[in-house]
Design a protein around this motif. Structure first.
Motif, PDB file in Angstrom:
ATOM      1  N   CYS A 180       1.081  -1.353  -0.012  1.00  0.00           N
ATOM      2  CA  CYS A 180       0.035   0.072   0.366  1.00  0.00           C
ATOM      3  C   CYS A 180       1.111   1.204  -0.376  1.00  0.00           C
ATOM      4  O   CYS A 180       1.879   1.211   0.643  1.00  0.00           O
ATOM      5  CB  CYS A 180      -0.796   0.305   1.047  1.00  0.00           C
ATOM      6  SG  CYS A 180      -2.173   1.144   1.245  1.00  0.00           S
ATOM      7  N   LYS A 181       0.268   2.049  -0.556  1.00  0.00           N
ATOM      8  CA  LYS A 181       1.310   3.562  -1.341  1.00  0.00           C
ATOM      9  C   LYS A 181       0.336   4.641  -0.682  1.00  0.00           C
ATOM     10  O   LYS A 181      -0.888   4.902  -1.429  1.00  0.00           O
ATOM     11  CB  LYS A 181       1.849   4.026  -2.304  1.00  0.00           C
ATOM     12  CG  LYS A 181       2.569   5.363  -2.687  1.00  0.00           C
ATOM     13  CD  LYS A 181       3.188   4.889  -3.626  1.00  0.00           C
ATOM     14  CE  LYS A 181       4.192   6.344  -4.509  1.00  0.00           C
ATOM     15  NZ  LYS A 181       4.399   6.127  -5.679  1.00  0.00           N
ATOM     16  N   ALA A 182       0.509   5.505  -0.186  1.00  0.00           N
ATOM     17  CA  ALA A 182      -0.375   6.860  -0.022  1.00  0.00           C
ATOM     18  C   ALA A 182       1.147   8.174  -0.370  1.00  0.00           C
ATOM     19  O   ALA A 182       2.085   7.790  -0.266  1.00  0.00           O
ATOM     20  CB  ALA A 182      -0.406   6.753   1.522  1.00  0.00           C
ATOM     21  N   LEU A 183       0.332   9.114  -0.583  1.00  0.00           N
ATOM     22  CA  LEU A 183       1.164  10.452  -0.869  1.00  0.00           C
ATOM     23  C   LEU A 183       0.347  11.771  -0.249  1.00  0.00           C
ATOM     24  O   LEU A 183      -0.325  11.434   0.097  1.00  0.00           O
ATOM     25  CB  LEU A 183       0.814  10.615  -2.324  1.00  0.00           C
ATOM     26  CG  LEU A 183       1.874  10.011  -3.723  1.00  0.00           C
ATOM     27  CD1 LEU A 183       1.809   9.979  -4.923  1.00  0.00           C
ATOM     28  CD2 LEU A 183       3.165   9.838  -3.275  1.00  0.00           C
ATOM     29  N   ALA A 184       1.050  12.466   0.967  1.00  0.00           N
ATOM     30  CA  ALA A 184       0.684  13.659   1.486  1.00  0.00           C
ATOM     31  C   ALA A 184       1.752  15.040   1.341  1.00  0.00           C
ATOM     32  O   ALA A 184       2.909  14.643   0.658  1.00  0.00           O
ATOM     33  CB  ALA A 184       0.736  13.308   2.401  1.00  0.00           C
ATOM     34  N   ARG A 185       1.528  15.469   1.139  1.00  0.00           N
ATOM     35  CA  ARG A 185       1.674  16.600   0.607  1.00  0.00           C
ATOM     36  C   ARG A 185       2.526  17.278   1.837  1.00  0.00           C
ATOM     37  O   ARG A 185       2.527  17.554   3.176  1.00  0.00           O
ATOM     38  CB  ARG A 185       0.737  18.105   0.326  1.00  0.00           C
ATOM     39  CG  ARG A 185       2.039  19.107  -0.032  1.00  0.00           C
ATOM     40  CD  ARG A 185       0.879  20.514  -0.470  1.00  0.00           C
ATOM     41  NE  ARG A 185       0.253  20.903   0.378  1.00  0.00           N
ATOM     42  CZ  ARG A 185      -1.131  21.757  -0.593  1.00  0.00           C
ATOM     43  NH1 ARG A 185      -1.167  22.264  -1.781  1.00  0.00           N
ATOM     44  NH2 ARG A 185      -1.736  21.998   0.382  1.00  0.00           N
ATOM     45  N   GLY A 186       3.814  17.005   1.866  1.00  0.00           N
ATOM     46  CA  GLY A 186       4.576  17.800   3.097  1.00  0.00           C
ATOM     47  C   GLY A 186       5.009  19.592   3.116  1.00  0.00           C
ATOM     48  O   GLY A 186       4.482  19.893   2.424  1.00  0.00           O
ATOM     49  N   LYS A 187       6.841  19.951   2.990  1.00  0.00           N
ATOM     50  CA  LYS A 187       6.554  21.261   3.578  1.00  0.00           C
ATOM     51  C   LYS A 187       7.062  21.648   1.866  1.00  0.00           C
ATOM     52  O   LYS A 187       6.764  21.175   1.289  1.00  0.00           O
ATOM     53  CB  LYS A 187       8.010  21.269   4.103  1.00  0.00           C
ATOM     54  CG  LYS A 187       8.268  19.941   5.600  1.00  0.00           C
ATOM     55  CD  LYS A 187       9.679  20.794   6.492  1.00  0.00           C
ATOM     56  CE  LYS A 187       9.268  20.402   7.556  1.00  0.00           C
ATOM     57  NZ  LYS A 187      10.545  20.623   8.357  1.00  0.00           N
ATOM     58  N   GLY A 188       6.271  23.246   2.448  1.00  0.00           N
ATOM     59  CA  GLY A 188       6.318  23.711   0.430  1.00  0.00           C
ATOM     60  C   GLY A 188       6.003  22.342  -0.510  1.00  0.00           C
ATOM     61  O   GLY A 188       4.411  22.022  -0.920  1.00  0.00           O
ATOM     62  N   TRP A 189       6.699  22.907  -1.412  1.00  0.00           N
ATOM     63  CA  TRP A 189       6.446  21.547  -2.802  1.00  0.00           C
ATOM     64  C   TRP A 189       6.479  19.929  -3.285  1.00  0.00           C
ATOM     65  O   TRP A 189       6.234  19.831  -3.472  1.00  0.00           O
ATOM     66  CB  TRP A 189       5.960  22.412  -3.973  1.00  0.00           C
ATOM     67  CG  TRP A 189       5.677  23.424  -4.181  1.00  0.00           C
ATOM     68  CD1 TRP A 189       6.550  25.002  -3.842  1.00  0.00           C
ATOM     69  CD2 TRP A 189       4.687  23.984  -4.805  1.00  0.00           C
ATOM     70  NE1 TRP A 189       5.185  25.536  -4.124  1.00  0.00           N
ATOM     71  CE2 TRP A 189       3.823  24.887  -4.703  1.00  0.00           C
ATOM     72  CE3 TRP A 189       2.956  23.289  -4.726  1.00  0.00           C
ATOM     73  CZ2 TRP A 189       3.199  25.796  -5.420  1.00  0.00           C
ATOM     74  CZ3 TRP A 189       1.964  23.746  -5.369  1.00  0.00           C
ATOM     75  CH2 TRP A 189       1.783  25.217  -5.525  1.00  0.00           C
ATOM     76  N   ALA A 190       7.051  20.265  -1.631  1.00  0.00           N
ATOM     77  CA  ALA A 190       7.533  18.645  -1.187  1.00  0.00           C
ATOM     78  C   ALA A 190       6.129  17.558  -1.493  1.00  0.00           C
ATOM     79  O   ALA A 190       5.067  18.184  -0.521  1.00  0.00           O
ATOM     80  CB  ALA A 190       8.561  18.432  -0.363  1.00  0.00           C
ATOM     81  N   THR A 191       6.648  15.997  -1.701  1.00  0.00           N
ATOM     82  CA  THR A 191       5.140  15.343  -1.447  1.00  0.00           C
ATOM     83  C   THR A 191       5.987  14.023  -0.514  1.00  0.00           C
ATOM     84  O   THR A 191       7.132  13.703  -1.021  1.00  0.00           O
ATOM     85  CB  THR A 191       4.989  14.525  -2.331  1.00  0.00           C
ATOM     86  OG1 THR A 191       4.439  15.320  -3.434  1.00  0.00           O
ATOM     87  CG2 THR A 191       4.123  13.183  -2.818  1.00  0.00           C
TER      88      THR A 191
END
Length: 120
Positions: free
Chosen positions: A95-106
Motif C-alpha cells: 500500500c502506498k500513500a502520498l501526502a503534501r509535505g513542506k512547501g511543494w514536497a511530497t
C-alpha cells in the motif's frame, strides 16, 4: 506517526480471489493519492492500481477487468479486490500513500507488504 497496514494476502488457486485491505493511522483525506503496488524479487515495484483524492482511478493494463480498487473514508482504508488471479500476479503487494509535505514536497508512505500467491 503515519502508518499503513496491509492485510488479506494468502495462497489461492489460479482463478481464485482475494481482497487486500490497507488501513491508515490517519484520515485518508490527508492523502492526495493512495494505491497498490507489487514487487517480485529482482524486479522493480510496479503500479497495480491507484485512486486520487478526486476519485480518479488508474489500473495497470494487466489487471484491468480483474482487480477493483476502492476506499472507505469512514474506515480510513483502501481495498483491492482481486479476481481471477493468475500465477503471474504472485508478488508482495504494498500500500502506498502520498501526502503534501513542506512547501511543494511530497511525502511518500509505504505499508509493510502482504504476500499474494496464486499457484496450483
Amino acid at each position: 506517526q503515519i502508518q499503513l497496514v496491509e492485510s488479506g494476502g494468502g495462497l489461492v488457486q489460479p482463478g481464485g480471489s482475494l481482497r487486500l485491505s490497507c488501513a491508515s493511522s490517519i484520515n485518508i483525506f490527508r492523502f492526495s493519492l493512495m494505491g497498490w503496488y507489487r514487487q517480485t524479487p529482482g524486479r522493480d515495484r510496479a503500479l497495480v492500481a491507484s485512486i486520487d483524492l478526486d476519485g480518479t482511478i488508474n489500473y495497470a493494463d494487466v489487471v484491468k477487468g480483474r482487480f477493483i480498487i476502492s476506499r472507505d473514508n469512514s474506515k480510513n482504508a483502501i481495498y483491492l479486490q482481486m479476481n481471477n488471479l493468475k500465477p503471474e500476479d504472485t508478488a508482495v503487494y504494498y500500500c502506498k500513500a502520498l501526502a503534501r509535505g513542506k512547501g511543494w514536497a511530497t511525502d511518500i508512505y509505504w505499508g509493510q507488504g502482504t504476500q499474494v500467491t496464486a499457484s496450483a
